[in-house]
Design an enzyme around this catalytic site. Structure first.
Site, mmCIF file in Angstrom:
data_model
loop_
_atom_site.group_PDB
_atom_site.id
_atom_site.type_symbol
_atom_site.label_atom_id
_atom_site.label_comp_id
_atom_site.label_asym_id
_atom_site.label_seq_id
_atom_site.Cartn_x
_atom_site.Cartn_y
_atom_site.Cartn_z
ATOM 1 N N HIS A 197 30.365 25.588 61.578
ATOM 2 C CA HIS A 197 29.031 25.007 61.565
ATOM 3 C C HIS A 197 28.701 24.416 62.932
ATOM 4 O O HIS A 197 29.578 24.248 63.788
ATOM 5 C CB HIS A 197 28.879 23.951 60.467
ATOM 6 C CG HIS A 197 29.932 22.887 60.460
ATOM 7 N ND1 HIS A 197 30.194 22.082 61.543
ATOM 8 C CD2 HIS A 197 30.800 22.500 59.503
ATOM 9 C CE1 HIS A 197 31.153 21.239 61.244
ATOM 10 N NE2 HIS A 197 31.567 21.486 60.015
HETATM 11 P P1 TYD Z 1 33.090 20.478 55.420
HETATM 12 O O1 TYD Z 1 31.889 20.245 56.276
HETATM 13 O O2 TYD Z 1 33.206 21.775 54.726
HETATM 14 O O3 TYD Z 1 34.406 20.195 56.258
HETATM 15 P P2 TYD Z 1 34.907 20.889 57.633
HETATM 16 O O4 TYD Z 1 33.751 21.075 58.498
HETATM 17 O O5 TYD Z 1 35.806 19.867 58.209
HETATM 18 O O6 TYD Z 1 35.616 22.138 57.297
HETATM 19 O O7 TYD Z 1 33.145 19.292 54.349
HETATM 20 C C1 TYD Z 1 33.851 19.391 53.126
HETATM 21 C C2 TYD Z 1 33.147 18.546 52.073
HETATM 22 O O8 TYD Z 1 33.180 17.163 52.425
HETATM 23 C C3 TYD Z 1 31.685 18.915 51.908
HETATM 24 O O9 TYD Z 1 31.377 18.857 50.524
HETATM 25 C C4 TYD Z 1 30.943 17.809 52.626
HETATM 26 C C5 TYD Z 1 31.866 16.636 52.501
HETATM 27 N N1 TYD Z 1 31.803 15.710 53.656
HETATM 28 C C6 TYD Z 1 31.268 14.441 53.502
HETATM 29 O O10 TYD Z 1 30.808 14.056 52.404
HETATM 30 N N2 TYD Z 1 31.267 13.595 54.571
HETATM 31 C C7 TYD Z 1 31.757 13.960 55.775
HETATM 32 O O11 TYD Z 1 31.734 13.156 56.749
HETATM 33 C C8 TYD Z 1 32.297 15.291 55.944
HETATM 34 C C9 TYD Z 1 32.842 15.764 57.263
HETATM 35 C C10 TYD Z 1 32.300 16.132 54.844
#
Ligand code: TYD
Length: 142
Positions: A53
């Site tokens: 992302h």
């Molecule tokens: P995700 O963005 O997929 O993690 P990464 O980019 O590290 O692979 O996030 C996983 C889940 O956690 C998603 O449901 C969103 C949630 N989340 C939060 O609620 N707060 C946060 O600060 C982050 C990074 C994720």
């Protein structure tokens, strides 16, 4: 400076003595923003790719406080891979850069510091949409 050129490794000061190491990371000092959010990632298998992302507003610093991983950054024009393999090294990621985190070692604990509180709406999770955004606003040419 391109967005890829803005991505850089930061070495944090270490205060080591016979008792071990102590690494200091201060907001607005060692890293170029106020830290509003901290999260960490562990237990990801070697073949998992996380991230995938870009963010409209958030800047990040990622530190492998244990173990190792790789971070691939992409600004729609070029790509670069950084290795996080020491607990006193972080990577600074500006806003609007596309990032993948992968190749996690079994003991990897990836600490993520962010300039913003979590807001799902400022995440761009489609690479096609990301390309449209960076090509329209020309941010990569800043
Ligand atoms: P995700 O963005 O997929 O993690 P990464 O980019 O590290 O692979 O996030 C996983 C889940 O956690 C998603 O449901 C969103 C949630 N989340 C939060 O609620 N707060 C946060 O600060 C982050 C990074 C994720």
């Amino acid at each position: 400076m391109s967005m890829i050129e803005k991505c850089r490794l930061i070495e944090f000061p270490q205060h080591g003595d016979e008792r071990g190491q102590l690494v200091i990371v201060e907001g607005n000092k060692d890293i170029p923003f106020d830290i509003k959010r901290v999260f960490y990632i562990y237990g990801s298998d070697k073949d998992v790719v996380r991230g995938r992302h870009a963010n409209y507003n958030s800047e990040f610093v990622l530190i492998n406080v244990s173990g190792t991983s790789k971070v691939k950054v992409d600004d729609g024009t070029s790509q670069r891979v950084f290795e996080l393999d020491r607990p006193h090294i972080g990577i600074y990621l500006p806003k609007l850069v596309w990032k993948d985190m992968y190749d996690f070692s079994p003991d990897s604990v990836l600490l993520c510091l962010s300039s913003e509180h979590y807001d799902d709406k400022e995440y761009i999770r489609s690479y096609e949409e990301y390309l449209r955004v960076v090509k329209v606003d020309g941010t990569q040419k800043d």
